[in-house]
Design an enzyme around this catalytic site. Sequence first.
Site, PDB file in Angstrom:
ATOM      1  N   ASP A  18      19.769  64.514  47.034  1.00  0.00           N
ATOM      2  CA  ASP A  18      19.105  64.731  48.259  1.00  0.00           C
ATOM      3  C   ASP A  18      20.066  65.281  49.500  1.00  0.00           C
ATOM      4  O   ASP A  18      19.865  65.123  50.484  1.00  0.00           O
ATOM      5  CB  ASP A  18      18.183  63.511  48.907  1.00  0.00           C
ATOM      6  N   GLU A  29      21.398  62.177  59.290  1.00  0.00           N
ATOM      7  CA  GLU A  29      20.463  63.244  59.329  1.00  0.00           C
ATOM      8  C   GLU A  29      19.263  62.962  60.200  1.00  0.00           C
ATOM      9  O   GLU A  29      18.878  61.625  60.615  1.00  0.00           O
ATOM     10  CB  GLU A  29      19.583  63.401  58.120  1.00  0.00           C
TER      11      GLU A  29
HETATM   12  N1  LIG Z   1      13.990  61.737  47.889  1.00  0.00           N
HETATM   13  C1  LIG Z   1      14.025  60.833  48.762  1.00  0.00           C
HETATM   14  O1  LIG Z   1      13.030  60.812  49.684  1.00  0.00           O
HETATM   15  C2  LIG Z   1      14.746  59.728  48.964  1.00  0.00           C
HETATM   16  C3  LIG Z   1      14.398  58.642  50.020  1.00  0.00           C
HETATM   17  C4  LIG Z   1      15.231  57.467  49.922  1.00  0.00           C
HETATM   18  C5  LIG Z   1      16.576  57.576  49.108  1.00  0.00           C
HETATM   19  N2  LIG Z   1      16.828  58.688  48.473  1.00  0.00           N
HETATM   20  C6  LIG Z   1      18.015  58.497  47.836  1.00  0.00           C
HETATM   21  O2  LIG Z   1      17.857  57.619  46.557  1.00  0.00           O
HETATM   22  C7  LIG Z   1      19.107  57.151  46.174  1.00  0.00           C
HETATM   23  C8  LIG Z   1      18.965  55.836  45.882  1.00  0.00           C
HETATM   24  O3  LIG Z   1      18.833  55.101  46.940  1.00  0.00           O
HETATM   25  P1  LIG Z   1      18.789  53.649  47.065  1.00  0.00           P
HETATM   26  O4  LIG Z   1      18.714  53.039  48.628  1.00  0.00           O
HETATM   27  O5  LIG Z   1      18.289  52.807  46.051  1.00  0.00           O
HETATM   28  O6  LIG Z   1      20.634  53.541  47.104  1.00  0.00           O
HETATM   29  P2  LIG Z   1      21.271  52.084  46.363  1.00  0.00           P
HETATM   30  O7  LIG Z   1      22.666  52.448  46.658  1.00  0.00           O
HETATM   31  O8  LIG Z   1      20.683  50.689  46.702  1.00  0.00           O
HETATM   32  O9  LIG Z   1      20.978  52.030  44.885  1.00  0.00           O
HETATM   33  C9  LIG Z   1      21.615  53.272  44.017  1.00  0.00           C
HETATM   34  C10 LIG Z   1      21.776  52.669  42.466  1.00  0.00           C
HETATM   35  O10 LIG Z   1      22.334  53.873  41.638  1.00  0.00           O
HETATM   36  C11 LIG Z   1      23.352  53.175  40.673  1.00  0.00           C
HETATM   37  N3  LIG Z   1      23.947  54.388  40.284  1.00  0.00           N
HETATM   38  C12 LIG Z   1      24.832  55.039  40.836  1.00  0.00           C
HETATM   39  N4  LIG Z   1      25.462  56.055  39.681  1.00  0.00           N
HETATM   40  C13 LIG Z   1      24.662  55.836  38.565  1.00  0.00           C
HETATM   41  C14 LIG Z   1      24.789  56.314  37.565  1.00  0.00           C
HETATM   42  N5  LIG Z   1      25.369  57.321  37.067  1.00  0.00           N
HETATM   43  N6  LIG Z   1      23.935  55.825  36.556  1.00  0.00           N
HETATM   44  C15 LIG Z   1      23.026  54.742  36.759  1.00  0.00           C
HETATM   45  N7  LIG Z   1      22.827  54.406  37.987  1.00  0.00           N
HETATM   46  C16 LIG Z   1      23.825  54.691  38.896  1.00  0.00           C
HETATM   47  C17 LIG Z   1      24.116  52.294  41.752  1.00  0.00           C
HETATM   48  O11 LIG Z   1      24.700  51.331  40.789  1.00  0.00           O
HETATM   49  C18 LIG Z   1      22.943  51.664  42.547  1.00  0.00           C
HETATM   50  O12 LIG Z   1      22.405  50.441  41.992  1.00  0.00           O
HETATM   51  C19 LIG Z   1      20.166  57.779  47.133  1.00  0.00           C
HETATM   52  O13 LIG Z   1      20.727  58.703  46.749  1.00  0.00           O
HETATM   53  C20 LIG Z   1      19.194  58.134  48.313  1.00  0.00           C
HETATM   54  O14 LIG Z   1      19.883  58.982  48.998  1.00  0.00           O
HETATM   55  C21 LIG Z   1      16.085  59.704  48.512  1.00  0.00           C
END
Ligand SMILES: NC(=O)c1ccc[n+]([C@@H]2O[C@H](COP(=O)([O-])OP(=O)(O)OC[C@H]3O[C@@H](n4cnc5c(N)ncnc54)[C@H](O)[C@@H]3O)[C@@H](O)[C@H]2O)c1
Length: 362
Positions: free
Chosen positions: A230, A56
């Site tokens: 997101d 993005e």
């Molecule tokens: N809204 C925002 O501004 C923003 C900013 C950054 C990241 N994000 C989003 O936040 C999310 C997390 O990012 P990250 O960098 O920590 O990713 P990451 O992959 O490091 O961590 C995500 C975690 O979620 C766990 N997970 C997946 N499915 C699950 C479930 N059903 N139940 C419990 N845990 C589960 C995974 O095992 C993993 O440990 C992503 O989807 C990312 O796109 C959003």
Amino acid sequence: MVDFIGIERVRQLVDQAGAARLIEDLATEIAADFARWGEFDKSARHASHSAVGVIELMPTSDGRLYSFKYVNGHPKNTAEGLLTVTAFGVLADVATGYPLLLSELTVTTALRTAAMSALAARYMARRDSRSMALIGNGAQSEFQAIAFHHMLGVRELRLYDVDPAATAKLERNLAALRLEGLVVRRCASTAEAVRGADIVTTVTADKRNAVILEPSMIEPGMHLNAIGGDCPGKTELHPDILRRPGLRVVVEYAPQSRIEGEVQQMPADYPVIEFNELVAGRAAGRADATEVTLFDSVGFALEDFSALRYLHRLHRAQPGLHEHVDLVPALADPKNLFSLIGPAARVAAQERRPRLAAGTRS
Ligand SMILES: NC(=O)c1ccc[n+]([C@@H]2O[C@H](COP(=O)([O-])OP(=O)(O)OC[C@H]3O[C@@H](n4cnc5c(N)ncnc54)[C@H](O)[C@@H]3O)[C@@H](O)[C@H]2O)c1
């Protein structure tokens, strides 16, 4: 010369300020920019989707400064030893169009997302909120924990992740931080973590309409901080939660959130409040102690604009450590761009080449 903030430099800046203080300062910057919402160019981010993820571009400008962020989201990456989210960005001068700063934004995205979450929760969560369920214990999770401990006074964290190693990592990192008065509990399921929590943060990564939270888990007075949904087809909440009577939903920028947020599951006229309305005092973040509130976060370009400008200021305050990249030519005659590559410049260019790769310090 364009200023450069790489991973090592951002690490130094966080070290110097302390993560909690830096997150709070970022929240102050973000709030100040939301307060002048009308001055910003706003557009839903440009997303390039593939079967496994998304890349993005997030631009915005206030007429004086311009910024963009490049960010990806690839939930399958961690299984290959790679981050789910990486990012970098540019801050530029509108008057000349010249870039001022090229910066890493992977760490900074985690900092600014935590700042934004805690800032929204200050308006939306109950004042007496002390416990938070943290579902998804990956890259973003420590930043969320620090922000809610420092800015909201959260003193109990209930952790759950489908990957026990991620929870063990978060527990280890939090123990090393020794956050004052913080009790950390590991839970066996999302339902157990959420039960009785004042705040529920969902920050999971899965490229589908996941159901992390179900209607039966939602209790009166809860504040939901939903971060992981997101992208189109990537959500965390059961749609019936969004249909709950009286639910108050706050988004960053409605046109983008209706495409990417939890509210993508609802019709186009589903009522949402934009965060800038809370900052301006035109809407309340919560009506009473029993209301359920949802911050449907997707991340908006303004938050990265604020973060880039803030980091640039911190960076420039320490001239000795000031790193540059050789990105824009400095020419005696701006019409003689060819002087950079013509025969006369060949020797100088050869000499410059190793510095191009490494970056230079002033
Ligand atoms: N809204 C925002 O501004 C923003 C900013 C950054 C990241 N994000 C989003 O936040 C999310 C997390 O990012 P990250 O960098 O920590 O990713 P990451 O992959 O490091 O961590 C995500 C975690 O979620 C766990 N997970 C997946 N499915 C699950 C479930 N059903 N139940 C419990 N845990 C589960 C995974 O095992 C993993 O440990 C992503 O989807 C990312 O796109 C959003």
